[in-house]
Every structure is written in structure tokens, then in C-alpha cells.
Design a protein around this motif. Sequence first.
Motif, PDB file in Angstrom:
ATOM      1  N   PRO A 195       0.845  -1.200   0.000  1.00  0.00           N
ATOM      2  CA  PRO A 195       0.000   0.000   0.000  1.00  0.00           C
ATOM      3  C   PRO A 195       0.881   1.251   0.000  1.00  0.00           C
ATOM      4  O   PRO A 195       2.095   1.167   0.196  1.00  0.00           O
ATOM      5  N   VAL A 196       0.277   2.391  -0.219  1.00  0.00           N
ATOM      6  CA  VAL A 196       1.013   3.657  -0.166  1.00  0.00           C
ATOM      7  C   VAL A 196       1.167   4.069   1.291  1.00  0.00           C
ATOM      8  O   VAL A 196       0.220   4.014   2.079  1.00  0.00           O
ATOM      9  N   PHE A 197       2.397   4.465   1.650  1.00  0.00           N
ATOM     10  CA  PHE A 197       2.688   4.932   3.005  1.00  0.00           C
ATOM     11  C   PHE A 197       2.838   6.450   2.992  1.00  0.00           C
ATOM     12  O   PHE A 197       3.210   7.044   1.984  1.00  0.00           O
ATOM     13  N   ALA A 208       5.225  13.370   2.714  1.00  0.00           N
ATOM     14  CA  ALA A 208       5.815  12.515   1.683  1.00  0.00           C
ATOM     15  C   ALA A 208       5.040  11.207   1.593  1.00  0.00           C
ATOM     16  O   ALA A 208       4.401  10.772   2.556  1.00  0.00           O
ATOM     17  N   PHE A 209       5.114  10.590   0.423  1.00  0.00           N
ATOM     18  CA  PHE A 209       4.428   9.330   0.178  1.00  0.00           C
ATOM     19  C   PHE A 209       5.429   8.318  -0.369  1.00  0.00           C
ATOM     20  O   PHE A 209       6.400   8.687  -1.042  1.00  0.00           O
ATOM     21  N   ALA A 210       5.204   7.070  -0.067  1.00  0.00           N
ATOM     22  CA  ALA A 210       6.152   6.027  -0.468  1.00  0.00           C
ATOM     23  C   ALA A 210       5.414   4.722  -0.731  1.00  0.00           C
ATOM     24  O   ALA A 210       4.273   4.521  -0.298  1.00  0.00           O
ATOM     25  N   GLN A 211       6.096   3.832  -1.447  1.00  0.00           N
ATOM     26  CA  GLN A 211       5.541   2.510  -1.735  1.00  0.00           C
ATOM     27  C   GLN A 211       6.684   1.524  -1.910  1.00  0.00           C
ATOM     28  O   GLN A 211       7.738   1.870  -2.455  1.00  0.00           O
ATOM     29  N   GLU A 212       6.478   0.327  -1.436  1.00  0.00           N
ATOM     30  CA  GLU A 212       7.505  -0.712  -1.534  1.00  0.00           C
ATOM     31  C   GLU A 212       7.238  -1.568  -2.757  1.00  0.00           C
ATOM     32  O   GLU A 212       6.144  -2.110  -2.927  1.00  0.00           O
ATOM     33  N   PHE A 218      10.360   3.009  -2.266  1.00  0.00           N
ATOM     34  CA  PHE A 218      10.379   4.189  -3.124  1.00  0.00           C
ATOM     35  C   PHE A 218       9.642   5.351  -2.468  1.00  0.00           C
ATOM     36  O   PHE A 218       8.487   5.201  -2.049  1.00  0.00           O
ATOM     37  N   VAL A 219      10.304   6.495  -2.408  1.00  0.00           N
ATOM     38  CA  VAL A 219       9.589   7.730  -2.111  1.00  0.00           C
ATOM     39  C   VAL A 219       9.045   8.245  -3.437  1.00  0.00           C
ATOM     40  O   VAL A 219       9.769   8.307  -4.435  1.00  0.00           O
ATOM     41  N   LEU A 220       7.763   8.613  -3.455  1.00  0.00           N
ATOM     42  CA  LEU A 220       7.102   8.934  -4.706  1.00  0.00           C
ATOM     43  C   LEU A 220       7.396  10.359  -5.180  1.00  0.00           C
ATOM     44  O   LEU A 220       7.657  11.266  -4.379  1.00  0.00           O
ATOM     45  N   ASP A 290      -3.821   7.257   5.291  1.00  0.00           N
ATOM     46  CA  ASP A 290      -5.153   7.451   5.882  1.00  0.00           C
ATOM     47  C   ASP A 290      -5.442   6.501   7.036  1.00  0.00           C
ATOM     48  O   ASP A 290      -6.607   6.260   7.371  1.00  0.00           O
ATOM     49  N   THR A 291      -4.388   5.922   7.630  1.00  0.00           N
ATOM     50  CA  THR A 291      -4.562   5.074   8.810  1.00  0.00           C
ATOM     51  C   THR A 291      -3.466   5.419   9.817  1.00  0.00           C
ATOM     52  O   THR A 291      -2.575   6.220   9.542  1.00  0.00           O
ATOM     53  N   ALA A 292      -3.552   4.782  10.982  1.00  0.00           N
ATOM     54  CA  ALA A 292      -2.511   4.938  11.999  1.00  0.00           C
ATOM     55  C   ALA A 292      -1.587   3.727  12.032  1.00  0.00           C
ATOM     56  O   ALA A 292      -0.782   3.575  12.959  1.00  0.00           O
TER      57      ALA A 292
END
Length: 319
Positions: A195-197, A208-212, A218-220, A290-292
Motif C-alpha cells: 500500500p502507499v505509506f 511525503a508518500f512512499a511505496q515498496e 520508493f519515495v514517490l 489514511d490510517t494509523a
Amino acid sequence: MTQGRSIRLFLVDGTPNGLLTAEIINWTGHVLTGPRSKLAELVQRPECSRTGIYFLTGPDPDGSLRNQVYIGESDVVAQRLKQHNREEDQGGKDFWERVCLVTSKDLNLTKAHVKYLESALMQIARNAGHCIVVNGTAHEYANLPESDRADMAYFLEQIRIVLPALGFDFLREVTTPSQVKETLGLYSVTVSQSPVFELTSKSRSVKAFAQEIDGEFFVLKNSAASENWTSSPHSYQSLYNRIVSEGVLPPTGSGLRLFAMDYPFDSPSAAAAVVLGRPANGRKDWKVQDTAVTYGAWQDQQLEALKSPPDDLAPGNSP
């Protein structure tokens, strides 16, 4: 679905730090690698008297976090390796610590073939961005018949499979989050995506947003980052400075920097440190968007979701 491959490794002198050969079943190529300290033994091997392509790798003398690589070709690889072993002022190269050469078991590689491979491999290594290619400008070499180009495309594909398995990652293709599939030669490879972090710092207005993707974090593109490194000296500071110097994090004029592309990191902590401009624990700081749920908690959930084996197949029970 991609089929598995078998790679046959042979420790020439029986030690893990000595000479090593590698072959892929049903491939005519042959790989020989070893440390520079074993060069006298390596050049006596029969492979070194053949036409082939070779790679010299070692740390960057300027202290960057990326290794350097030199890609070359020769009709008699041993002669070129002896030349590279000289001092810099005598035409040699000082930086390299390991050598890897690829030849053909059926002796069908010609000078034209290896020049074609050298040109293609230099371009691939530069595009991959895992290392600093110290060769000069690569010139496209297309002076091959169509059938030979097809053969070399397959040969090249096998090189890109076996070398990363031996620890030479400068040819490893990077799949960015914007891609859901990559094409490797004739094979279509489906990648795994997390998922997107999200990482937010209200005090610095950083978001910042990232995805594995396949084990790389990866930082987007367009994620925000600190304009400067704000903490005391740290190993991640060199990484931050390198990424800035490469133009990946241009300033915006508003006290922040923005990622100009999807950028891969070895760990979520390295990514978090660059984003925040200070050391950070990425397993806690990155959260599922959008979560904790932290990155660490998300990883734990993946393990807990694995099905346990039936009781009758548990260790100690006979099927």
C-alpha cells in the motif's frame, strides 16, 4: 508468471572469497569472478584467453555511496586485465577491487558480438543508476546482422539475471511504483506492491508518500522533503547530500524540496531520514495512508495473515 532459473556456482579454490564460476542451465555463457587479490590466478584460467566482456568494480574514491564500474571487451581478456592492473599513470585503474568476465563456452562470441554487448551494457548500467560508470561516452554499436542481434539480446538477458545473483547489482532493473509490470527480454514479470505509506511532519510542513516495490522502498515523485540536513552528522547525511547533488531533490523556494522522480531506498529508515533531514525510524514514522498503521505493524500483519499449516502437518507429526 515467470519461470524459475537454475544457476550453477563453483568455488574454484573451495573458499567463498576466491574465484567463482557461474552458469545458467541451457545458456552458452560462462561467468568467472574474483577479487583483485586473486588476479594472478584468474588470468591463468582458460576463460581469460577467450573473447569476452568484463567488469571492474570498486568503491568511489570520492566517497559517494555508489560503487564505480568499468565495462570493457577484448579478444584476449587476460591482456586487458593486466593493463588495468597497472598504476593510473601507466594507463591502469586504481579503484577496482573485483573483476567479473563473461565468455562463451562454445567459443562463438566474436569481436563484433562483445562490442555490441559492451555498448548495450554501458547504457543499461547508466540507466539503472546503481553505480557510477567510469567509461567514456558509449557509442551505439549496431553493426550486426539481425540474427546475431537476436542472439545477443538473449545473451544480454542472461547476463542481467546472473550478475545480480552474484552481488553485481549495477545492471539490476528498477521497477518504479508507476509501473505494474516490467518486461525483461521475452518474459513478463509481475511485481509486488505494498500500500502507499505516508510520512508527515507538521513542524516542518513536510508530507511525503512512499511505496515498496519488490523489496525496494520508493519515495514517490512530488513528495516533500526538508530543505537541509538539520541534525548532527550521520551516515544518512551523505545519502541526503548525494541525492540533492544528483538533482533528485531540487529546492522549491518555499523552504522545502520536492522529489523530481520516484526514488528507491534500501530501507524505510533511509527514506524517512532523507525526507526529514535527520535520522529517523522509518518502521514507525511511515504509516499506511489514511490510517494509523505503521510500516512495522503492516509488516507484522502480513506475517500474521499467513495460513498456519494443518495440525496433522505440523512439525513432529507424520502426514
